[in-house]
Design a protein around this motif. Sequence first.
Motif, short mmCIF file in Angstrom:
data_model
loop_
_atom_site.label_atom_id
_atom_site.label_comp_id
_atom_site.label_asym_id
_atom_site.label_seq_id
_atom_site.Cartn_x
_atom_site.Cartn_y
_atom_site.Cartn_z
N MET A 1 0.81 -1.20 0.00
CA MET A 1 0.00 0.00 0.00
C MET A 1 0.86 1.27 0.00
N PHE A 2 2.17 1.12 0.18
CA PHE A 2 3.02 2.30 0.18
C PHE A 2 3.16 2.90 -1.21
N SER A 6 -2.21 8.88 -0.77
CA SER A 6 -3.17 8.94 0.34
C SER A 6 -4.60 9.04 -0.19
N PHE A 7 -4.79 9.72 -1.31
CA PHE A 7 -6.12 9.82 -1.92
C PHE A 7 -6.61 8.45 -2.37
N GLN A 8 -5.73 7.67 -2.97
CA GLN A 8 -6.11 6.32 -3.39
C GLN A 8 -6.44 5.44 -2.20
N ILE A 26 -18.63 7.62 -3.82
CA ILE A 26 -17.28 7.73 -3.24
C ILE A 26 -16.87 9.19 -3.16
N LYS A 27 -17.10 9.92 -4.23
CA LYS A 27 -16.78 11.35 -4.28
C LYS A 27 -17.49 12.10 -3.17
N ALA A 28 -18.77 11.82 -2.97
CA ALA A 28 -19.55 12.51 -1.93
C ALA A 28 -18.99 12.25 -0.54
N GLU A 29 -18.52 11.04 -0.30
CA GLU A 29 -17.96 10.71 1.01
C GLU A 29 -16.63 11.40 1.26
N LEU A 30 -15.87 11.61 0.20
CA LEU A 30 -14.53 12.19 0.35
C LEU A 30 -14.51 13.71 0.35
N ALA A 79 -3.50 -5.27 6.12
CA ALA A 79 -2.08 -5.14 6.43
C ALA A 79 -1.74 -3.70 6.77
N ARG A 80 -2.32 -2.76 6.05
CA ARG A 80 -2.07 -1.35 6.32
C ARG A 80 -2.57 -0.98 7.71
#
Length: 91
Positions: A1-2, A6-8, A26-30, A79-80
């Motif tokens: 995940m590195f 951060s947006f992804q 997704i856009k509305a939540e972010l 894992a993250r």
Amino acid sequence: MFDLTSFQRDILYVACGADEPSGQAIKAELETDDETITHGRLYPNLDTLVDEGYLEKGQRDRRTNVYTVSETGREKLQARRRWEDEYVTFD
């Protein structure tokens, strides 16, 4: 995940917590009062996550795509979270 931005990662977290969200959901939540997310930012990142195997893309209808976190995406998110928990504790 590195290798993800951060947006992804935020997109993955939102998609994981929703039931087959559309790109617009997704856009509305972010989005926040301070940040508007453009089509040109969101959809290329969704496509990258699909191409990298983190998300799966389907269709709700002819105009609406939906996204689900793949098994690989879930494993990477778990894992993250374990990695984050090593460094961040709340008492």
